[in-house]
Design a protein around this motif. Structure first.
Motif, PDB file in Angstrom:
ATOM      1  N   ARG A   1       0.833  -1.127  -0.071  1.00 47.96           N
ATOM      2  CA  ARG A   1       0.025   0.022  -0.066  1.00 47.96           C
ATOM      3  C   ARG A   1       0.733   1.255   0.025  1.00 47.96           C
ATOM      4  NH1 ARG A   1      -4.250   2.891  -1.074  1.00 47.96           N
ATOM      5  NH2 ARG A   1      -5.079   4.350   0.588  1.00 47.96           N
ATOM      6  N   LEU A   2       1.756   1.381   0.862  1.00 50.68           N
ATOM      7  CA  LEU A   2       2.762   2.464   1.021  1.00 50.68           C
ATOM      8  C   LEU A   2       3.528   2.486  -0.461  1.00 50.68           C
ATOM      9  CD1 LEU A   2       4.330   2.161   4.530  1.00 50.68           C
ATOM     10  CD2 LEU A   2       2.539   3.764   3.662  1.00 50.68           C
ATOM     11  N   ASN A   3       3.990   1.354  -1.181  1.00 53.01           N
ATOM     12  CA  ASN A   3       4.490   1.745  -2.351  1.00 53.01           C
ATOM     13  C   ASN A   3       3.863   2.201  -3.455  1.00 53.01           C
ATOM     14  OD1 ASN A   3       7.142   0.707  -1.277  1.00 53.01           O
ATOM     15  ND2 ASN A   3       6.633  -1.425  -1.861  1.00 53.01           N
ATOM     16  N   THR A   4       2.550   1.683  -3.450  1.00 56.42           N
ATOM     17  CA  THR A   4       1.344   2.265  -4.304  1.00 56.42           C
ATOM     18  C   THR A   4       0.963   3.727  -4.073  1.00 56.42           C
ATOM     19  OG1 THR A   4       0.220   0.138  -4.434  1.00 56.42           O
ATOM     20  CG2 THR A   4      -0.990   1.970  -5.177  1.00 56.42           C
ATOM     21  N   LEU A   5       1.240   4.216  -2.757  1.00 55.43           N
ATOM     22  CA  LEU A   5       0.870   5.564  -2.594  1.00 55.43           C
ATOM     23  C   LEU A   5       2.188   6.299  -3.143  1.00 55.43           C
ATOM     24  CD1 LEU A   5      -0.732   5.501   1.136  1.00 55.43           C
ATOM     25  CD2 LEU A   5      -1.928   6.099  -1.455  1.00 55.43           C
ATOM     26  N   ARG A   6       3.341   5.664  -2.849  1.00 57.52           N
ATOM     27  CA  ARG A   6       4.522   6.219  -3.356  1.00 57.52           C
ATOM     28  C   ARG A   6       4.493   6.603  -4.961  1.00 57.52           C
ATOM     29  NH1 ARG A   6       9.555   3.211  -1.900  1.00 57.52           N
ATOM     30  NH2 ARG A   6       8.780   2.121  -3.622  1.00 57.52           N
ATOM     31  N   GLY A   7       4.080   5.578  -5.807  1.00 54.90           N
ATOM     32  CA  GLY A   7       4.068   5.608  -6.992  1.00 54.90           C
ATOM     33  C   GLY A   7       2.862   6.664  -7.586  1.00 54.90           C
ATOM     34  N   VAL A   8       1.921   6.759  -6.862  1.00 54.96           N
ATOM     35  CA  VAL A   8       0.642   7.490  -7.147  1.00 54.96           C
ATOM     36  C   VAL A   8       1.384   8.934  -6.915  1.00 54.96           C
ATOM     37  CG1 VAL A   8      -1.555   8.432  -6.589  1.00 54.96           C
ATOM     38  CG2 VAL A   8      -1.094   6.037  -6.891  1.00 54.96           C
ATOM     39  N   SER A   9       1.907   9.106  -5.922  1.00 52.82           N
ATOM     40  CA  SER A   9       2.469  10.518  -5.684  1.00 52.82           C
ATOM     41  C   SER A   9       3.319  10.862  -6.682  1.00 52.82           C
ATOM     42  CB  SER A   9       3.187  10.615  -4.451  1.00 52.82           C
ATOM     43  OG  SER A   9       3.856  11.876  -3.787  1.00 52.82           O
ATOM     44  N   ALA A  10       4.364  10.116  -7.166  1.00 50.58           N
ATOM     45  CA  ALA A  10       5.210  10.516  -8.243  1.00 50.58           C
ATOM     46  C   ALA A  10       4.879  10.683  -9.573  1.00 50.58           C
ATOM     47  CB  ALA A  10       6.329   9.524  -8.280  1.00 50.58           C
ATOM     48  N   GLY A  11       3.733   9.942  -9.715  1.00 49.19           N
ATOM     49  CA  GLY A  11       2.916  10.361 -10.964  1.00 49.19           C
ATOM     50  C   GLY A  11       1.916  11.098 -11.126  1.00 49.19           C
ATOM     51  N   ALA A  12       1.565  11.785  -9.700  1.00 42.25           N
ATOM     52  CA  ALA A  12       0.813  13.026  -9.669  1.00 42.25           C
ATOM     53  C   ALA A  12       1.727  14.475  -9.740  1.00 42.25           C
ATOM     54  CB  ALA A  12       0.060  12.942  -8.059  1.00 42.25           C
ATOM     55  N   MET A  13       2.912  14.108  -9.162  1.00 45.53           N
ATOM     56  CA  MET A  13       3.760  15.279  -9.490  1.00 45.53           C
ATOM     57  C   MET A  13       4.094  15.449 -10.881  1.00 45.53           C
ATOM     58  SD  MET A  13       5.486  17.637  -7.917  1.00 45.53           S
ATOM     59  CE  MET A  13       5.539  17.534  -6.076  1.00 45.53           C
ATOM     60  N   TYR A  14       4.570  14.294 -11.540  1.00 48.38           N
ATOM     61  CA  TYR A  14       4.774  14.319 -13.070  1.00 48.38           C
ATOM     62  C   TYR A  14       3.604  15.243 -13.722  1.00 48.38           C
ATOM     63  CZ  TYR A  14       6.234  13.367 -17.535  1.00 48.38           C
ATOM     64  OH  TYR A  14       6.625  13.454 -18.975  1.00 48.38           O
TER      65      TYR A  14
END
Length: 175
Positions: free
Chosen positions: A48-61
């Protein structure tokens, strides 16, 4: 006077050898189940934390680069964000859906939109920025949606998968 049989029974009753082994055999299965459940919950939480990290990186991009998206670049932009999210999520990467201006295809990528309400209402302002009526300006929006469940160590229980689903939806207003 005690008989040999009574003496033998009393010695056997007083003999404590092997009791620890029997107690260990009784305690071991529930203990192993508890450890497996804790590990399962830990793996699910990590996913779950890894997924949130990926979504955060995608949102920043999406925030940094979404304002320049048009119909010609929308598909490559969506693929780039999906790749960023999946790489950030790691081995337990969920399914990623990326929408530009609430549309999966390139059709709406050239336009600007205003959003309001819950559930979100989308209103096009055309090909140029304009006032939305609530004091904000129209913009391009990127929606990142992930769906999935972590792999369970104990599939019957799957407690971790139920506690920490890999489902997340983020709407980003591009710069």
């Amino acid at each position: 006077m005690t008989t040999p049989r009574a003496t033998s029974s009393m010695r056997l009753a007083a003999d404590r050898r092997g009791v620890a082994l029997i107690e260990f055999a009784l305690v071991l299965p529930p203990l192993l189940l508890l450890v497996a459940l804790i590990v399962d919950i830990g793996f699910a939480y990590n996913a779950r934390l890894n997924t949130l990290r990926g979504v955060s990186a995608g949102a920043m991009y999406a925030f940094e680069n979404g304002g320049d998206v048009d119909a010609d670049s929308a598909e490559a932009f969506r693929q780039t964000i999906a790749t960023i999210v999946q790489q950030g999520a790691g081995a337990t990467a969920p399914t990623v859906t990326v929408l530009v201006n609430n549309v999966a295809g390139p059709g709406a990528a050239d336009g600007y939109y205003c959003t309001s309400g819950t559930p979100t209402q989308w209103r096009s302002t055309g090909m140029t920025r304009s006032a939305c009526g609530d004091g904000t300006m129209s913009a391009k929006f990127v929606t990142i949606r992930t769906t999935g469940t972590p792999v369970a160590i104990i599939p019957v229980a799957a407690i971790g998968a139920r506690l920490f689903p890999l489902t997340e939806t983020v709407v980003v207003r591009a710069k």
